[in-house]
Design a protein around this motif. Sequence first.
Motif, PDB file in Angstrom:
ATOM      1  N   SER A 270      48.543  36.671  45.380  1.00 50.42           N
ATOM      2  CA  SER A 270      48.719  35.169  45.202  1.00 50.42           C
ATOM      3  C   SER A 270      47.537  34.662  44.677  1.00 50.42           C
ATOM      4  CB  SER A 270      49.153  34.535  46.570  1.00 50.42           C
ATOM      5  OG  SER A 270      48.118  34.476  47.295  1.00 50.42           O
ATOM      6  N   THR A 271      46.308  35.361  44.440  1.00 50.70           N
ATOM      7  CA  THR A 271      45.355  34.671  43.790  1.00 50.70           C
ATOM      8  C   THR A 271      45.503  34.652  42.269  1.00 50.70           C
ATOM      9  OG1 THR A 271      44.034  36.599  43.884  1.00 50.70           O
ATOM     10  CG2 THR A 271      43.938  35.093  45.731  1.00 50.70           C
ATOM     11  N   CYS A 272      44.400  33.750  41.867  1.00 49.62           N
ATOM     12  CA  CYS A 272      44.322  33.754  40.352  1.00 49.62           C
ATOM     13  C   CYS A 272      42.816  33.466  40.074  1.00 49.62           C
ATOM     14  CB  CYS A 272      44.933  32.257  39.689  1.00 49.62           C
ATOM     15  SG  CYS A 272      46.778  32.565  39.498  1.00 49.62           S
ATOM     16  N   GLY A 273      42.290  34.144  39.146  1.00 47.67           N
ATOM     17  CA  GLY A 273      40.692  34.097  39.016  1.00 47.67           C
ATOM     18  C   GLY A 273      40.516  33.312  37.569  1.00 47.67           C
ATOM     19  N   ARG A 274      39.691  32.209  37.510  1.00 48.55           N
ATOM     20  CA  ARG A 274      39.462  31.460  36.129  1.00 48.55           C
ATOM     21  C   ARG A 274      37.751  31.814  35.971  1.00 48.55           C
ATOM     22  NH1 ARG A 274      41.631  25.535  35.687  1.00 48.55           N
ATOM     23  NH2 ARG A 274      40.425  25.405  34.004  1.00 48.55           N
ATOM     24  N   LEU A 275      37.660  32.320  34.752  1.00 42.92           N
ATOM     25  CA  LEU A 275      36.260  32.700  34.242  1.00 42.92           C
ATOM     26  C   LEU A 275      36.154  31.987  32.907  1.00 42.92           C
ATOM     27  CD1 LEU A 275      34.139  34.741  35.167  1.00 42.92           C
ATOM     28  CD2 LEU A 275      35.028  36.092  33.552  1.00 42.92           C
TER      29      LEU A 275
END
Length: 547
Positions: free
Chosen positions: A308-313
């Motif tokens: 369910s996770t999202c990562g923003r970079l």
Amino acid sequence: MINSKNTFIVTTSILCLSMAILSEGQANPFLLQLDRWEMLLPSIGISAMHMQLLHNGMVVMFDRTDFGTSNVSLPGGICRYDPTDTAVKFDCSAHSVLYDVVSNTYRPLNVQTDTWCSSGAVLPNGTLVQTGGYNDGERAARMFTPCGYSETCDWIEFPQYLSQRRWYATNQIIPDGRIIVVGGRRQFNYELFPRHDSRSRSSRFEFLRETSDGSNENNLYPFLHLLPDGNLFVFANTRSIVFDYKKNRIVKEFPEIPGGDPRNYPSSGSSILFPLDETNNTDIEVEIMVCGGSPKGGFSHGFTRATSTCGRLKLSDQNPIWEMESMPLPRVMGDMLLLPTGDVIIVNGAGAGTAGWEKARDPVIQPVIYQPFDHLFSVMSTPSRPRMYHSSAVLLPDGRVLVGGSNPHVYYNFTNVEYPTDLSLEAYSPPYLSFTSDPIRPKILLTNDKVLSYKRLFNVDFSIAQFLTVDLLSVRIVAPSFTTHSFAMNQRMVILKLLSVTRDQLTNSYRISALGPSTAEIAPPGYYMMFLVHAGIPSSAAWVQIE
């Protein structure tokens, strides 16, 4: 015309407030009244595993030639003979169609080599280049040049054009108008299309070997994004880099995405590059997002709950670090698309399992819209059917999202299975298409320049029903994506610099003056959809070509 600024602020505030999610996993009832699903066609004869929108408003779709017999015949009595095909050796059915968005009709196309799990990109002249596949298609290059719906344009194939087998590879248009083809199953290399000469070969790319985890290879269909400096952002498995393909060297490596869960096929998360904003005279912020997937080992451990996770970079930061967020619904095999507003829609996929035959359960039948600026997820209304493995989605010029496909089986299978093969097409209309937004929706009347040049002035005439607030108007160009296997290749949005807005008192229309994109690294040459967005409400798009 309504001149009350306060009226506008109230209206806009209500629309913005409606986008806020009430609680994790809970749908916003106001949004449910504004968005909708529409069944376009119950069958197009094939399952839309791959999709590409063309600049004439038509969509090329195809699946694979070794599925068995599809539900639409090849044109002109043509048949395909493949002695190695285990499903059917003599096949007179089509495995590609051309869909006309305006008339909501389709016609079959003739593809002869196997396109299973292939990739694609559009050349600057509008021709779709499609690469790789399986068996007799693994080294094939195919080209489709757009024509009128009633004309006879079709696939042209070059069966042994590529230097390596390209099965589960990724394509990206680059600033000089060529296409880079990266990876594929057990292919730790890349090559360029078109090649310089018959002796052109692939270049080694050890990063793909390093990120392979054995038989499951969670680095297939690596996520590629072209950066404003001309290098590539490459994400594979859990790692990501900036890659200089010209010198074949890694420029920078980022920290691994937290959690240790792979995000590429067959774990099949998705990724987008946030809009590149050229409206200010400062350095452009560059940020990517990766969402969903399946936990490590999910391919062999049954129907584990999806990630369910999202990562923003933010790549433009001096020392980028991942900023993690949680989607309201876990999702594997979801498609992430940029909407004209700059928001992100996540659609299709499953809540458990991975990509692959019969490898997923619990279809996620509700789209999610993510607002990057506010870091907000909103769960939307429910579509009519699941879209599992081998589904796809593309943004249309009218702002809708076209959705099709789903075949989680070895062959076409319409009965006695939990998730039958799906040949239908649907369209999703986000809340901004509701009639309640029509008073502030721009309508493009005339694009005085169909061809845009870098850093050159251009004009667009438009109207609006009731009132305009210039400070809330923007001009955006969107490159249409080649979507397959949860990744929209070449998807890109650039917010252009708006110089002036003038009003014609006689016609009650407006003219904007704006600047074309600054470089080919910001916006590679080719066809784009141009949207005007006013107070979060987009116009329908006009096609422009950047040269």
